[in-house]
Design a protein around this motif. Structure first.
Motif, PDB file in Angstrom:
ATOM      1  N   LYS A   1       0.861  -1.176   0.000  1.00 16.55           N
ATOM      2  CA  LYS A   1       0.000   0.000   0.000  1.00 16.55           C
ATOM      3  C   LYS A   1       0.901   1.231   0.000  1.00 16.55           C
ATOM      4  O   LYS A   1       2.021   1.186   0.511  1.00 16.55           O
TER       5      LYS A   1
ATOM      6  N   HIS B   1      -6.265   8.342   9.667  1.00 11.90           N
ATOM      7  CA  HIS B   1      -7.140   7.424   8.935  1.00 11.90           C
ATOM      8  C   HIS B   1      -6.365   6.637   7.876  1.00 11.90           C
ATOM      9  O   HIS B   1      -6.528   5.413   7.766  1.00 11.90           O
ATOM     10  N   THR B   2      -5.536   7.333   7.068  1.00 13.49           N
ATOM     11  CA  THR B   2      -4.816   6.647   5.989  1.00 13.49           C
ATOM     12  C   THR B   2      -3.850   5.616   6.545  1.00 13.49           C
ATOM     13  O   THR B   2      -3.738   4.512   6.004  1.00 13.49           O
ATOM     14  N   TRP B   3      -3.130   5.948   7.619  1.00 15.78           N
ATOM     15  CA  TRP B   3      -2.182   4.995   8.193  1.00 15.78           C
ATOM     16  C   TRP B   3      -2.909   3.810   8.842  1.00 15.78           C
ATOM     17  O   TRP B   3      -2.497   2.665   8.690  1.00 15.78           O
ATOM     18  N   LYS B   4      -3.990   4.104   9.538  1.00 14.22           N
ATOM     19  CA  LYS B   4      -4.721   3.029  10.218  1.00 14.22           C
ATOM     20  C   LYS B   4      -5.313   2.057   9.208  1.00 14.22           C
ATOM     21  O   LYS B   4      -5.218   0.832   9.376  1.00 14.22           O
ATOM     22  N   GLN B   5      -5.906   2.588   8.150  1.00 19.70           N
ATOM     23  CA  GLN B   5      -6.512   1.734   7.133  1.00 19.70           C
ATOM     24  C   GLN B   5      -5.468   0.898   6.401  1.00 19.70           C
ATOM     25  O   GLN B   5      -5.661  -0.304   6.176  1.00 19.70           O
ATOM     26  N   ALA B   6      -4.342   1.530   6.030  1.00 20.18           N
ATOM     27  CA  ALA B   6      -3.302   0.810   5.292  1.00 20.18           C
ATOM     28  C   ALA B   6      -2.695  -0.311   6.129  1.00 20.18           C
ATOM     29  O   ALA B   6      -2.535  -1.449   5.655  1.00 20.18           O
TER      30      ALA B   6
ATOM     31  N   HIS C   1      -4.013  -1.823   8.707  1.00 20.38           N
ATOM     32  CA  HIS C   1      -5.024  -2.854   8.979  1.00 20.38           C
ATOM     33  C   HIS C   1      -5.137  -3.808   7.793  1.00 20.38           C
ATOM     34  O   HIS C   1      -5.192  -5.036   7.984  1.00 20.38           O
ATOM     35  N   GLU C   2      -5.158  -3.279   6.572  1.00 17.42           N
ATOM     36  CA  GLU C   2      -5.253  -4.132   5.378  1.00 17.42           C
ATOM     37  C   GLU C   2      -4.046  -5.044   5.253  1.00 17.42           C
ATOM     38  O   GLU C   2      -4.177  -6.239   4.968  1.00 17.42           O
TER      39      GLU C   2
ATOM     40  N   ASP D   1      -5.264  -8.816   5.588  1.00 16.25           N
ATOM     41  CA  ASP D   1      -5.586  -9.380   4.278  1.00 16.25           C
ATOM     42  C   ASP D   1      -4.441 -10.292   3.821  1.00 16.25           C
ATOM     43  O   ASP D   1      -3.345  -9.832   3.504  1.00 16.25           O
TER      44      ASP D   1
END
Length: 538
Positions: free
Chosen positions: A398, A408-413, A415-416, A420
């Protein structure tokens, strides 16, 4: 059969003969030397006698290696991430200008050293000259001075101006230019931007590097063959790239990809680091921006947001960072473990490392692929956006930009990447194809260097495209000739057709010609009446 065996034995015997090599590495970039140093050590183990000019003296110098140390002549190069660049110039133009300025400055400083001047005035001879290829070519006259073939070392993918020097096709329709950050499947606007970027990079190189480098070379070597002509006489260039993780591109025989050459299986973990990695049951996230970019210089407000996300993770985050240089108002989470220096390849290959947060440098990217670790890339400089895009396109990473950093961007990246499984699976597949080669990249590099030695410069590797003018290379003369032939053919057919028609009219009986005229006139009247009738009916 005997002839084949004899030729093989002769080749092996020739390869075993020690040669005198001059290695010149003028730029003060530690990450580049990670590649070059491995090659120097391997050549020394092959019993070649080396004279090495570099900023990084060997810790244990073999007796067959002489060094001219450049340590301390110029300050270490690093990026202060607190400084934000605002300009009307595109980022890739600013980056190219900065790289070229640094390389030309390094070249100038090296050329003034007494030890370098003494070497040029000595009577020593060399069988081969190896020079660093990047932002300047001021030391290419060394090949002419010592009457030896020249091999180039390139720490990145082939650069736009470098393709021209080797006669290597640009293929801007599907090969993204250095620093553009495009993928290999570009739309119309991206292909236009890509082509303009390549042309602009060549112009920049001409005026920002080649002209000042020529002045340095003239001062050091005297007036001789121009650098742009010498640059067309490389016997070989080793490029730190590979088609599995970089772009699929056409290559001339003199350009050999050795991406991953710096991978050092002998690298060891310290006792403290090994204990930390072994004890991390939830896994480790490793964060490093390499030797040139300091994490502690990220603006405090952005770093605070990143630390806030990290504090919510169950994993330990190992960071290459000097904690003492952090702002006093920053609170470092308890799950962050910092070290000033970390053996990166050995760390990434530890089974407990789950994610690598990287700036997208090519060497670190190759290490992550070789170890099968998914990446979160934060491109900062040079080719890092290009590398980040290549990894994202392969489904193994990512990408986040520092300008758009927020919680938000760091947390989402993160987490994926942690949850995943596709990222890990894709990276393991990429690792398999990256490492699957006829021989290891270091051995490949050594083989081709000795190939040039065996064949006295191997002039047969040189592309004949270098002997063509731009008109011939682009087939403009063929296009003009084809158009001229087509126009001439059409004109001749036109004249012939007119001649035949005239002859036919003369041969046609007079009575029939009168009849044809009447028939045509009557038919015309009929069409007019028909038209008028239809118009009234409507």
């Amino acid at each position: 059969m005997q002839v084949r065996l004899w030729l093989t034995l002769c080749a092996v015997a020739a390869a075993a003969q020690a040669a005198r090599l001059l290695v010149v590495l003028p730029t003060n970039t530690r990450s580049h030397y990670a590649m070059y140093g491995r090659l120097v050590e391997a050549l020394a183990k092959k019993n070649h006698h080396l004279t090495v000019i570099s900023h990084f003296p060997m810790k244990i110098r073999p007796p067959n290696v002489e060094e001219i140390s450049l340590a301390g002549t110029i300050p270490d190069i690093y990026n202060n991430l607190t400084e934000q660049h605002y300009s009307l110039k595109p980022d890739f133009v600013h980056n190219l200008e900065q790289i070229m300025a640094e390389c030309v400055h390094a070249c100038d400083m090296v050329s003034r050293m007494p030890a370098v001047k003494a070497l040029l005035n000595s009577t020593v001879t060399y069988d081969l000259v190896i020079v660093e290829v990047f932002g300047t070519e001021c030391f290419l006259p060394l090949g002419e001075r010592f009457k030896a073939p020249v091999v180039g070392l390139l720490s990145s993918v082939p650069l736009p101006w470098f393709n021209e020097q080797l006669g290597n096709p640009e293929a801007t329709a599907y090969v993204p230019a250095y620093m553009t950050g495009f993928g290999q499947h570009m739309n119309l606007i991206e292909r236009l931007s890509n082509t303009i970027s390549v042309l602009w990079a060549k112009i920049l190189y001409r005026y920002k590097s080649q002209i000042p480098s020529q002045a340095i070379a003239d001062r050091l070597f005297g007036y001789g063959t121009k650098l742009d002509k010498l640059a067309q006489n490389y016997s070989l260039v080793l490029s730190n790239s590979h088609f599995t993780i970089n772009e699929v591109r056409p290559l001339v025989p003199a350009l050999v990809e050795v991406g991953g050459l710096h991978l050092d299986e002998s690298q060891k973990l310290s006792g403290e680091l090994k204990t930390l990695l072994d004890a991390s049951t939830d896994g480790i996230i490793y964060w490093s921006f390499g030797s040139m970019s300091k994490i502690e210089t990220i603006p405090s407000e952005k770093l605070a947001q990143i630390f806030a996300v990290i504090s919510e993770l169950s994993q330990t985050v190992l960071v290459k960072m000097n904690r003492m240089r952090l702002s006093t108002n920053l609170t470092v989470p308890d799950n962050i473990y910092t070290m000033d220096w970390i053996p990166q390849y050995a760390t990434l290959c530890h089974p407990n490392v789950k994610v690598f947060i990287s700036h997208g440098g090519l060497l670190g990217t190759q290490e992550a692929v070789a170890c099968g670790v998914p990446m979160l890339t934060v491109p900062l400089y040079a080719d890092q956006a290009l590398n980040a895009r290549a990894m994202a396109d392969r489904g193994v990473s990512k990408t986040i930009t520092l300008k758009n950093t927020n919680k938000h961007t760091w947390k989402q990246a993160l987490h994926e990447l942690l949850t995943d499984a596709r990222y890990k699976d894709n990276m393991l597949k990429l690792r398999n194809v990256f490492l699957d080669r006829p021989m290891p990249p270091l051995d490949t590099g050594i083989y081709w260097i000795e190939y040039v030695l065996r064949h006295k410069g191997a002039p047969h590797l040189r592309s004949p495209a270098l002997d063509l003018s731009i008109v011939q290379y682009l087939l403009l003369d063929v296009v003009v000739l084809s158009i001229a032939i087509a126009i001439t053919t059409i004109y001749i057919l036109h004249i012939l057709f007119r001649y035949l028609c005239t002859r036919c009219i003369k041969w046609w009986p007079k009575e029939k010609r009168v009849f044809e005229k009447r028939l045509f006139r009557n038919f015309s009247v009929f069409l007019c009446l028909l038209w008028r009738y239809k118009a009234k009916a409507n």
